[in-house]
Design a protein around this motif. Structure first.
Motif, PDB file in Angstrom:
ATOM      1  N   ALA A 187      50.876  62.767  80.396  1.00 36.15           N
ATOM      2  CA  ALA A 187      50.053  63.909  81.050  1.00 36.15           C
ATOM      3  C   ALA A 187      50.025  65.201  80.220  1.00 36.15           C
ATOM      4  O   ALA A 187      49.200  66.107  80.449  1.00 36.15           O
ATOM      5  CB  ALA A 187      51.033  64.223  82.856  1.00 36.15           C
ATOM      6  N   PHE A 188      50.775  65.086  79.272  1.00 37.82           N
ATOM      7  CA  PHE A 188      50.618  66.433  78.197  1.00 37.82           C
ATOM      8  C   PHE A 188      50.343  66.118  76.868  1.00 37.82           C
ATOM      9  O   PHE A 188      50.449  66.690  76.100  1.00 37.82           O
ATOM     10  CB  PHE A 188      52.446  66.986  78.172  1.00 37.82           C
ATOM     11  N   ILE A 189      49.514  65.070  76.909  1.00 34.43           N
ATOM     12  CA  ILE A 189      48.903  64.765  75.569  1.00 34.43           C
ATOM     13  C   ILE A 189      48.239  66.011  74.959  1.00 34.43           C
ATOM     14  O   ILE A 189      48.000  66.126  73.759  1.00 34.43           O
ATOM     15  CB  ILE A 189      48.007  63.564  75.529  1.00 34.43           C
ATOM     16  N   ARG A 190      47.301  66.480  75.923  1.00 35.08           N
ATOM     17  CA  ARG A 190      46.613  67.648  75.456  1.00 35.08           C
ATOM     18  C   ARG A 190      47.361  68.645  74.973  1.00 35.08           C
ATOM     19  O   ARG A 190      47.097  69.392  74.108  1.00 35.08           O
ATOM     20  CB  ARG A 190      45.639  68.131  76.498  1.00 35.08           C
ATOM     21  N   THR A 191      48.415  68.972  75.651  1.00 41.92           N
ATOM     22  CA  THR A 191      49.520  69.990  75.220  1.00 41.92           C
ATOM     23  C   THR A 191      50.095  69.825  73.825  1.00 41.92           C
ATOM     24  O   THR A 191      50.158  70.578  72.861  1.00 41.92           O
ATOM     25  CB  THR A 191      50.511  70.048  76.176  1.00 41.92           C
ATOM     26  N   ARG A 192      50.260  68.456  73.610  1.00 44.87           N
ATOM     27  CA  ARG A 192      50.821  68.075  72.167  1.00 44.87           C
ATOM     28  C   ARG A 192      49.671  68.261  71.130  1.00 44.87           C
ATOM     29  O   ARG A 192      50.154  68.554  70.071  1.00 44.87           O
ATOM     30  CB  ARG A 192      51.467  66.422  72.320  1.00 44.87           C
ATOM     31  N   GLU A 193      48.533  67.894  71.554  1.00 43.42           N
ATOM     32  CA  GLU A 193      47.667  68.053  70.410  1.00 43.42           C
ATOM     33  C   GLU A 193      47.204  69.277  70.131  1.00 43.42           C
ATOM     34  O   GLU A 193      47.028  69.864  68.902  1.00 43.42           O
ATOM     35  CB  GLU A 193      46.238  67.214  71.196  1.00 43.42           C
ATOM     36  N   ASN A 194      47.257  70.264  71.165  1.00 49.20           N
ATOM     37  CA  ASN A 194      47.109  71.864  70.937  1.00 49.20           C
ATOM     38  C   ASN A 194      48.182  72.420  69.984  1.00 49.20           C
ATOM     39  O   ASN A 194      47.885  73.021  68.964  1.00 49.20           O
ATOM     40  CB  ASN A 194      46.896  72.468  72.171  1.00 49.20           C
ATOM     41  N   GLY A 195      49.416  71.977  70.320  1.00 49.34           N
ATOM     42  CA  GLY A 195      50.679  72.289  69.707  1.00 49.34           C
ATOM     43  C   GLY A 195      50.489  71.716  68.308  1.00 49.34           C
ATOM     44  O   GLY A 195      50.952  72.620  67.364  1.00 49.34           O
ATOM     45  N   ALA A 196      50.065  70.741  68.131  1.00 43.67           N
ATOM     46  CA  ALA A 196      49.909  69.961  66.633  1.00 43.67           C
ATOM     47  C   ALA A 196      49.057  71.043  65.725  1.00 43.67           C
ATOM     48  O   ALA A 196      49.310  71.294  64.662  1.00 43.67           O
ATOM     49  CB  ALA A 196      49.424  68.790  66.656  1.00 43.67           C
ATOM     50  N   GLU A 197      47.863  71.429  66.408  1.00 39.98           N
ATOM     51  CA  GLU A 197      46.907  71.960  65.824  1.00 39.98           C
ATOM     52  C   GLU A 197      47.260  73.501  65.457  1.00 39.98           C
ATOM     53  O   GLU A 197      47.027  74.339  64.671  1.00 39.98           O
ATOM     54  CB  GLU A 197      45.512  72.027  66.420  1.00 39.98           C
ATOM     55  N   PHE A 198      48.204  74.195  66.567  1.00 38.14           N
ATOM     56  CA  PHE A 198      48.760  75.379  66.424  1.00 38.14           C
ATOM     57  C   PHE A 198      49.402  75.545  65.147  1.00 38.14           C
ATOM     58  O   PHE A 198      49.614  76.527  64.565  1.00 38.14           O
ATOM     59  CB  PHE A 198      49.234  75.747  67.623  1.00 38.14           C
ATOM     60  N   GLY A 199      50.394  74.671  65.009  1.00 36.38           N
ATOM     61  CA  GLY A 199      51.082  74.486  64.062  1.00 36.38           C
ATOM     62  C   GLY A 199      50.819  74.476  62.707  1.00 36.38           C
ATOM     63  O   GLY A 199      50.785  75.104  61.819  1.00 36.38           O
ATOM     64  N   LYS A 200      49.398  73.676  62.726  1.00 34.76           N
ATOM     65  CA  LYS A 200      48.785  73.461  61.251  1.00 34.76           C
ATOM     66  C   LYS A 200      48.057  74.780  60.830  1.00 34.76           C
ATOM     67  O   LYS A 200      48.032  75.140  59.752  1.00 34.76           O
ATOM     68  CB  LYS A 200      47.521  72.357  61.525  1.00 34.76           C
ATOM     69  N   SER A 201      47.495  75.609  61.995  1.00 35.08           N
ATOM     70  CA  SER A 201      46.840  76.913  61.576  1.00 35.08           C
ATOM     71  C   SER A 201      47.926  77.835  61.141  1.00 35.08           C
ATOM     72  O   SER A 201      47.796  78.767  60.304  1.00 35.08           O
ATOM     73  CB  SER A 201      46.130  77.284  63.033  1.00 35.08           C
ATOM     74  N   ALA A 202      49.248  77.921  62.050  1.00 32.19           N
ATOM     75  CA  ALA A 202      50.138  78.967  61.458  1.00 32.19           C
ATOM     76  C   ALA A 202      50.728  78.795  60.081  1.00 32.19           C
ATOM     77  O   ALA A 202      50.979  79.490  59.410  1.00 32.19           O
ATOM     78  CB  ALA A 202      51.320  78.716  62.441  1.00 32.19           C
ATOM     79  N   ASN A 203      50.871  77.465  59.777  1.00 35.67           N
ATOM     80  CA  ASN A 203      51.381  77.017  58.267  1.00 35.67           C
ATOM     81  C   ASN A 203      50.179  77.402  57.507  1.00 35.67           C
ATOM     82  O   ASN A 203      50.345  77.761  56.369  1.00 35.67           O
ATOM     83  CB  ASN A 203      51.458  75.578  58.192  1.00 35.67           C
ATOM     84  N   ALA A 204      48.806  77.346  57.701  1.00 39.34           N
ATOM     85  CA  ALA A 204      47.865  77.784  56.810  1.00 39.34           C
ATOM     86  C   ALA A 204      47.961  79.143  56.612  1.00 39.34           C
ATOM     87  O   ALA A 204      47.716  79.915  55.488  1.00 39.34           O
ATOM     88  CB  ALA A 204      46.317  77.429  57.403  1.00 39.34           C
TER      89      ALA A 204
END
Length: 251
Positions: free
Chosen positions: A44-61
């Protein structure tokens, strides 16, 4: 989320309340009700995980960019630089139309004309934007990284803070790979100028081109000083200094 007023300022967790300090002051929020384990595993939280992964990539950039030009950022930044960069990198990440959802990243987004345009003109110190400090046209040579300001009249074309007697110009030529974080940078010598009516063309050229063939960034740093007894002192820890990305080019 609420702001905490009063003389008692605390940090930590008490019952279901979490107290913490942010750039906006002391804040308080209620403790979340969903466990980390459920977020990481529940379909049920697959979208949350996807958003979290992209959030982390953006923060790292954003961190990659800050680290690539660290010596300059130290001289000209504002209190919310990290959050502003995160917002910008998230916008660039959204321009990635190749990767799957949850895997979109800045390395792909910056390949687009829109992504390069989004980063072009970024001010690391929002309190001192380049367009509000330097009122003179300039040219940029993207082969050498040289920045030329013709017939500069400091007293009329530079908005300087009270107490400033001198300012300096320095350029940087950066090659940054947003996919790996590998970067290379070259700097120009520092040109120190008096704030007076002397008119002269100023050209600041980095000492060679940086290694690599990724995204090329061209930056300009303006610092202000007050001269006293022959010694130039930085003004207010760089609060008035400018650091701007003049141009972004995909090599």
């Amino acid at each position: 989320m609420a702001k905490l007023n009063g003389i008692l300022k605390i940090e930590g967790t008490l019952d279901n309340l979490t107290f913490y300090k942010s750039g906006d002051g002391h804040m308080v929020r209620t403790k979340g009700g969903v466990s980390k384990k459920r977020i990481l595993n529940d379909p049920a939280f697959i979208r949350t995980r996807e958003n979290g992964a992209e959030f982390g990539k953006s923060a790292n950039a954003g961190k990659m960019l800050r680290m690539a030009v660290g010596p300059l950022v130290f001289k000209a930044k504002d209190a919310k630089l990290s959050s502003r960069l995160l917002q910008l990198m998230s916008k660039i990440k959204n321009l990635d139309t190749i990767s799957l959802r949850g895997e979109r990243n800045v390395a792909e987004g910056i390949l687009t004309a829109e992504g390069q345009m989004a980063l072009r003109g970024f001010d690391f110190n929002i309190q001192a934007p380049l367009q509000g400090v330097l009122f003179s046209p300039y040219t940029l040579d993207t082969v050498t990284g040289a920045v030329t300001i013709p017939d500069l009249n400091p007293s009329e074309q530079v908005r300087f803070p009270g107490g400033a007697t001198h300012f300096s110009l320095r350029s940087a030529f950066v090659n940054l790979d947003f996919s790996s974080g590998v970067s290379s940078v070259t700097y120009s010598d520092v040109a120190v100028l008096a704030i007076d009516t002397t008119i002269a063309t100023q050209t600041i050229t980095p000492n060679g081109a940086p290694d690599g063939s990724a995204t090329q960034l061209y930056l300009l740093l303006i610092e202000f000083y007050q001269e006293m007894n022959g010694i130039q002192y930085p003004l207010k820890n760089g609060a008035f200094n400018v650091l701007n990305i003049l141009e972004v080019v995909k090599n």
